[in-house]
Design a protein around this motif. Structure first.
Motif, mmCIF file in Angstrom:
data_model
loop_
_atom_site.group_PDB
_atom_site.id
_atom_site.type_symbol
_atom_site.label_atom_id
_atom_site.label_comp_id
_atom_site.label_asym_id
_atom_site.label_seq_id
_atom_site.Cartn_x
_atom_site.Cartn_y
_atom_site.Cartn_z
ATOM 1 N N ALA A 159 -0.961 -8.034 2.719
ATOM 2 C CA ALA A 159 -1.329 -7.195 3.865
ATOM 3 C C ALA A 159 -2.318 -7.917 4.776
ATOM 4 O O ALA A 159 -2.212 -7.867 6.008
ATOM 5 N N LYS A 160 -3.269 -8.606 4.166
ATOM 6 C CA LYS A 160 -4.265 -9.369 4.935
ATOM 7 C C LYS A 160 -3.552 -10.448 5.766
ATOM 8 O O LYS A 160 -3.843 -10.649 6.941
ATOM 9 N N GLN A 161 -2.595 -11.118 5.133
ATOM 10 C CA GLN A 161 -1.824 -12.170 5.817
ATOM 11 C C GLN A 161 -1.052 -11.588 7.008
ATOM 12 O O GLN A 161 -0.987 -12.193 8.075
ATOM 13 N N LEU A 162 -0.476 -10.394 6.811
ATOM 14 C CA LEU A 162 0.312 -9.765 7.877
ATOM 15 C C LEU A 162 -0.583 -9.334 9.034
ATOM 16 O O LEU A 162 -0.215 -9.465 10.202
ATOM 17 N N GLU A 163 -1.766 -8.845 8.707
ATOM 18 C CA GLU A 163 -2.710 -8.448 9.765
ATOM 19 C C GLU A 163 -3.103 -9.685 10.584
ATOM 20 O O GLU A 163 -3.143 -9.647 11.813
ATOM 21 N N GLU A 164 -3.364 -10.781 9.883
ATOM 22 C CA GLU A 164 -3.751 -12.025 10.568
ATOM 23 C C GLU A 164 -2.597 -12.565 11.434
ATOM 24 O O GLU A 164 -2.822 -13.222 12.440
ATOM 25 N N MET A 165 -1.364 -12.268 11.014
ATOM 26 C CA MET A 165 -0.187 -12.717 11.769
ATOM 27 C C MET A 165 -0.031 -11.938 13.073
ATOM 28 O O MET A 165 0.727 -12.317 13.963
ATOM 29 N N GLY A 166 -0.715 -10.792 13.169
ATOM 30 C CA GLY A 166 -0.628 -9.999 14.400
ATOM 31 C C GLY A 166 0.055 -8.659 14.235
ATOM 32 O O GLY A 166 0.379 -7.995 15.228
ATOM 33 N N ALA A 167 0.295 -8.232 12.987
ATOM 34 C CA ALA A 167 0.932 -6.920 12.765
ATOM 35 C C ALA A 167 0.066 -5.817 13.387
ATOM 36 O O ALA A 167 -1.146 -5.792 13.174
ATOM 37 N N ASP A 168 0.698 -4.911 14.162
ATOM 38 C CA ASP A 168 -0.036 -3.786 14.753
ATOM 39 C C ASP A 168 -0.235 -2.673 13.726
ATOM 40 O O ASP A 168 -1.119 -1.839 13.859
ATOM 41 N N SER A 169 0.645 -2.633 12.722
ATOM 42 C CA SER A 169 0.480 -1.715 11.585
ATOM 43 C C SER A 169 1.250 -2.330 10.423
ATOM 44 O O SER A 169 2.038 -3.259 10.613
ATOM 45 N N ILE A 170 0.988 -1.806 9.215
ATOM 46 C CA ILE A 170 1.628 -2.369 8.014
ATOM 47 C C ILE A 170 2.335 -1.247 7.272
ATOM 48 O O ILE A 170 1.824 -0.133 7.170
ATOM 49 N N CYS A 171 3.531 -1.554 6.771
ATOM 50 C CA CYS A 171 4.289 -0.553 6.020
ATOM 51 C C CYS A 171 4.490 -1.007 4.582
ATOM 52 O O CYS A 171 4.846 -2.152 4.324
ATOM 53 N N ILE A 172 4.241 -0.086 3.650
ATOM 54 C CA ILE A 172 4.591 -0.320 2.244
ATOM 55 C C ILE A 172 6.026 0.180 2.127
ATOM 56 O O ILE A 172 6.284 1.384 2.230
ATOM 57 N N LYS A 173 6.965 -0.729 1.952
ATOM 58 C CA LYS A 173 8.387 -0.357 1.950
ATOM 59 C C LYS A 173 8.869 -0.274 0.502
ATOM 60 O O LYS A 173 9.119 -1.284 -0.139
ATOM 61 N N ASP A 174 8.967 0.961 0.020
ATOM 62 C CA ASP A 174 9.355 1.186 -1.379
ATOM 63 C C ASP A 174 10.805 1.667 -1.400
ATOM 64 O O ASP A 174 11.082 2.858 -1.379
ATOM 65 N N MET A 175 11.744 0.713 -1.430
ATOM 66 C CA MET A 175 13.155 1.039 -1.204
ATOM 67 C C MET A 175 13.834 1.683 -2.406
ATOM 68 O O MET A 175 14.933 2.196 -2.288
ATOM 69 N N ALA A 176 13.198 1.646 -3.582
ATOM 70 C CA ALA A 176 13.871 2.209 -4.759
ATOM 71 C C ALA A 176 13.072 3.343 -5.410
ATOM 72 O O ALA A 176 13.374 3.774 -6.511
ATOM 73 N N GLY A 177 12.047 3.823 -4.727
ATOM 74 C CA GLY A 177 11.238 4.919 -5.299
ATOM 75 C C GLY A 177 10.484 4.488 -6.543
ATOM 76 O O GLY A 177 10.370 5.227 -7.515
ATOM 77 N N LEU A 178 9.924 3.269 -6.512
ATOM 78 C CA LEU A 178 9.243 2.717 -7.695
ATOM 79 C C LEU A 178 7.753 3.043 -7.723
ATOM 80 O O LEU A 178 7.112 2.956 -8.772
ATOM 81 N N LEU A 179 7.207 3.374 -6.566
ATOM 82 C CA LEU A 179 5.755 3.568 -6.472
ATOM 83 C C LEU A 179 5.401 4.968 -6.969
ATOM 84 O O LEU A 179 5.726 5.966 -6.339
ATOM 85 N N VAL A 180 4.744 5.022 -8.133
ATOM 86 C CA VAL A 180 4.397 6.321 -8.725
ATOM 87 C C VAL A 180 3.046 6.788 -8.157
ATOM 88 O O VAL A 180 2.272 5.978 -7.643
ATOM 89 N N PRO A 181 2.761 8.094 -8.225
ATOM 90 C CA PRO A 181 1.624 8.662 -7.487
ATOM 91 C C PRO A 181 0.269 7.967 -7.672
ATOM 92 O O PRO A 181 -0.389 7.630 -6.689
ATOM 93 N N TYR A 182 -0.168 7.753 -8.897
ATOM 94 C CA TYR A 182 -1.523 7.207 -9.064
ATOM 95 C C TYR A 182 -1.608 5.732 -8.667
ATOM 96 O O TYR A 182 -2.636 5.264 -8.182
ATOM 97 N N LYS A 183 -0.505 5.009 -8.837
ATOM 98 C CA LYS A 183 -0.481 3.612 -8.359
ATOM 99 C C LYS A 183 -0.527 3.597 -6.828
ATOM 100 O O LYS A 183 -1.119 2.706 -6.224
ATOM 101 N N ALA A 184 0.144 4.581 -6.210
ATOM 102 C CA ALA A 184 0.127 4.681 -4.741
ATOM 103 C C ALA A 184 -1.310 4.907 -4.269
ATOM 104 O O ALA A 184 -1.758 4.291 -3.295
ATOM 105 N N TYR A 185 -2.019 5.781 -4.961
ATOM 106 C CA TYR A 185 -3.417 6.073 -4.592
ATOM 107 C C TYR A 185 -4.242 4.782 -4.614
ATOM 108 O O TYR A 185 -4.946 4.447 -3.660
ATOM 109 N N ASP A 186 -4.117 4.022 -5.711
ATOM 110 C CA ASP A 186 -4.906 2.781 -5.849
ATOM 111 C C ASP A 186 -4.520 1.748 -4.792
ATOM 112 O O ASP A 186 -5.384 1.073 -4.229
#
Length: 465
Positions: free
Chosen positions: A159-186
């Protein structure tokens, strides 16, 4: 300030559930209503919509974008772009990437979500620069996945690398529904502490945890989440919009959206759902929950691909064996996230390994290309043993794959000159030559002409630089 929502009913919802077959005509009755909700954005273009318009619907995707833009006056439009792959399945030369981004924004696109299947950010840099040059919002995504290589620290570094590249916003793209709630929080908490740009979370309901994941992400400070109108939500699509809006009502996260107006839109989308069920476009298979997604990390679209490949080979009884082989192939190939095109490559290789009864006895061209570096750098290195097994002594590349490509725009213009009716046709041909030719011939036979008023409208709203 409440949480913002990007609505996906015009793109990812129907891409995930009915193979991207919603027509522009079916979208028209709800465009102005969707515009009145106050969404952060309407995701309506890119991904597989372009290919599906031309290949299956006999529609011009550029026309679709102009029509949506003419009806949606207040809300930003968003698209999904596969970095150097644009909307196709291979890397295109830089001149094609620049021209495609220029034309997308000129025709009304606001936010371009850019990702690379391997999270090799050299493959997104060109489209980020092009988007910013044209005055668009460059949102860069990293594909969320889990492996021995990936970790919370790794994603924060990305994410830091993408911000430095000039990203105006960053997306966490979870294409298979792998990100479970408490891991998402962290993860969200760590990202918010590290980068200044807004963070958006995109997930699918495949594993059944999507809405809970959003709630924890919202508590951790996420800025935007992606949802779909409920009749085309759940299953392999996104978590549903209306229940989340209702859940947040009256809290500090309140979206401020009108539930009655949402319900009105939902009623219409329900009629489409009924129509798709009747026609067989929508299958109950993609609408349920599959907790195995958490175990094998296989996205919904990839699952149905595996089943049909095994069916063709008359080996349906080997399904479980193939599912177990997928994580092994993925590890061999350097832990790529399972998203187009790497999901197809890993899946096909797993099927071949099981059918042949010997690993890597049969190796398709695409597997060889991943190992050669033609798609970019894999997250983890590929072992010498696997390299030798798959490509022998063939040479590998370590540069950005597009650096090996010659400019191709002029060549394409000459190739398809007889079909040209608008500048954008060159790009349609560059990405899908055979499909485009067939469509352009059909268009000619229909005496179909691009509506000059629409082109004029696009140029007035977003004048060309």
């Amino acid at each position: 300030m409440g949480v913002k929502i990007t609505e996906t009913v015009l793109r990812d919802a129907h891409q995930s559930l009915i193979a991207t077959r919603m027509t522009t005509e079916e979208m028209l009755p709800i465009l102005e209503k969707l515009d009145n909700i106050g969404f952060n954005a309407l995701e309506c273009w890119g991904g597989a919509t372009f290919d599906a318009c031309v290949r299956f619907l006999n529609e011009d995707p550029w026309d679709r974008l102009r029509i949506i833009r003419s009806k949606v006056k207040k809300t930003k439009l968003q698209m999904l772009l596969r970095g150097q792959n644009l909307l196709g399945y291979k890397h295109y030369a830089d001149d094609v990437v620049d021209y495609f981004v220029q034309k997308s924004i000129a025709n009304g696109m606001d936010i371009v979500r850019i990702f690379d299947a391997l999270n090799d950010y050299r493959n997104v840099e060109r489209s980020v620069k092009a988007t910013k040059r044209e005055g668009g919002h460059a949102q860069v995504a990293f594909s969320y996945t889990e492996s021995a290589f990936h970790s919370l620290d790794q994603f924060v570094k990305d994410a830091k690398q993408l911000e430095e590249m000039g990203a105006d916003s960053i997306c966490i793209k979870d294409m298979a529904g792998l990100l479970v709630p408490y891991k998402a929080y962290d993860l969200v908490k760590a990202l918010k502490e590290t980068v200044k740009v807004p963070i958006e979370l995109h997930t699918h309901y495949t594993s059944g945890v999507g809405s809970m994941t959003y709630l924890k992400a919202i508590e951790a400070g996420i800025d935007i989440v992606d949802t779909a109108m409920s009749p085309l939500a759940l299953g392999t699509s996104q978590p549903p919009t209306e229940p989340l809006v209702a859940t947040l009502k009256g809290t500090k996260y309140d979206t401020g959206y009108d539930l009655d107006l949402l319900s009105d839109i939902s009623e219409y989308v329900e009629t489409l759902r009924e129509k798709y069920l009747k026609s067989g476009l929508l299958s109950y298979k993609v609408m349920g929950v599959d907790v195995n997604a958490l175990k094998y990390q296989v996205p919904g679209g990839m699952l149905s691909n595996l089943v049909s490949q095994l069916k063709q080979a008359g080996k349906e009884d080997k399904f479980l064996e193939v599912l177990r082989e997928v994580p092994r192939v993925r590890e061999d190939l350097g832990f790529p996230p399972l998203v187009t095109p790497s999901s197809q490559i890993v899946g096909t290789q797993a099927v071949m390994n099981v059918i042949a009864g010997e690993r890597y006895k049969m190796v398709p061209k695409e597997t060889k290309e991943i190992v050669k570096g033609m798609y970019g750098k894999t997250p983890a290195p590929i072992s010498d043993e696997i390299v030798k097994k798959i490509i022998g002594e063939e040479e590998r590349i370590t540069c950005r794959p597009a650096d090996t490509l010659q400019p191709e725009l002029e060549k394409v213009k000459k190739e398809m000159a007889e079909y040209l009716e608008q500048d954008e046709d060159v790009l349609t041909w560059a990405m899908f030559p055979q499909v485009a030719q067939k469509y352009f011939e059909w268009r000619k036979a229909q005496k179909y002409k691009i509506d000059p008023d629409m082109v004029d409208y696009a140029n007035r709203v977003h004048p060309m630089a």
